[in-house]
Design a protein around this motif. Structure first.
Motif: not given
Length: 246
Positions: A207-212, A223-225, A242-246
């Protein structure tokens, strides 16, 4: 997040989802009398009209020869098999030696379903030779150039607004409507969502972790999501990531 953990998570989530799909029983293989009733019920669902980016496709009766086109995802294929429908042909898995998607090895019978090489181009004459009465192409990322030629062969259903933006739930709903199995489609969605929720509950630390996530499904391209609107990102959000915030 390590690649190993991400890979494991994706495998667990997708396996759970497909297992749930497989748990929904279809009555198409019932006894003669029951089968006749089932066909009558299915026939009563038609005609149906399905709107998508390229227009509105009308399916006048239950399709019997379905071809699935698209290397951009297997949502249509997964949905068909979950609903107990065997297509006459599907785009093959370009990454496996036998062309069969690993999670569907116990479902795809290559004597009943032909595997089409559509990675670099669609062989429209080959598709026409299969005499389809419905073409599902919501996962075809080159549908902008393929649609008119496919639609000239048989009624063709494309993605709603843009490739990769429909959720897996929406794919199931579209396919279920196209084959006259909307009630079974709702059961598939519910069972699959329950399985994904179980994966999320079993791994609370995600929960709350990010991924690539990068995908190499085309020669010389990766292709990168990058958007939470992508269908793969939407699936990952269902397990709390979720994806990392930019």
């Amino acid at each position: 997040m390590s690649r190993k953990l991400l890979s494991t998570l994706l495998t667990v989530a997708l396996a759970a989802a497909l297992a749930a799909c497989g748990s929904v029983e279809d009555d198409s293989n019932a006894s003669t009398d029951a089968s006749g009733d089932a066909k009558a019920d299915a026939s009563s669902a038609f005609p149906v009209s399905i709107k998508h980016k390229f227009g509105t496709t009308k399916v006048t009766e239950a399709p019997e020869r379905i071809v699935v086109i698209g290397n951009g995802g297997t949502d249509d294929i997964d949905a068909l098999y979950a609903l107990g429908v065997t297509p006459v042909a599907v785009s093959k898995d370009a990454l496996s030696k036998d062309g069969v998607y690993p999670w569907l090895k116990d479902r795809i019978d290559t004597e009943k379903t032909e595997l089409l090489d559509t990675l670099t181009a669609v062989d429209y004459e080959k598709v026409a030779s299969l005499q389809p009465d419905l073409i599902l192409a919501t996962s075809d990322f080159t549908l902008d150039k393929d649609y008119k030629k496919l639609a000239a062969v048989a009624p063709t259903i494309g993605y709603e607004t843009a490739w990769g933006q429909q959720t897996w739930q929406e794919h199931v709903q579209v396919v279920a409507k196209a084959v006259g199995k909307e009630e079974q489609g709702a059961q598939v969605i519910k069972a699959t969502e329950d399985s994904i929720a179980a994966v999320r509950a079993k791994h609370p630390k995600l929960e709350g972790k990010t991924y690539s996530l990068s995908i190499g499904n085309t020669p010389a391209k990766i292709f990168t999501i990058a958007s939470e609107d992508d269908f793969a990102a939407k699936l990952m959000s269902e397990v709390g990531m979720g994806l990392p915030r930019r």
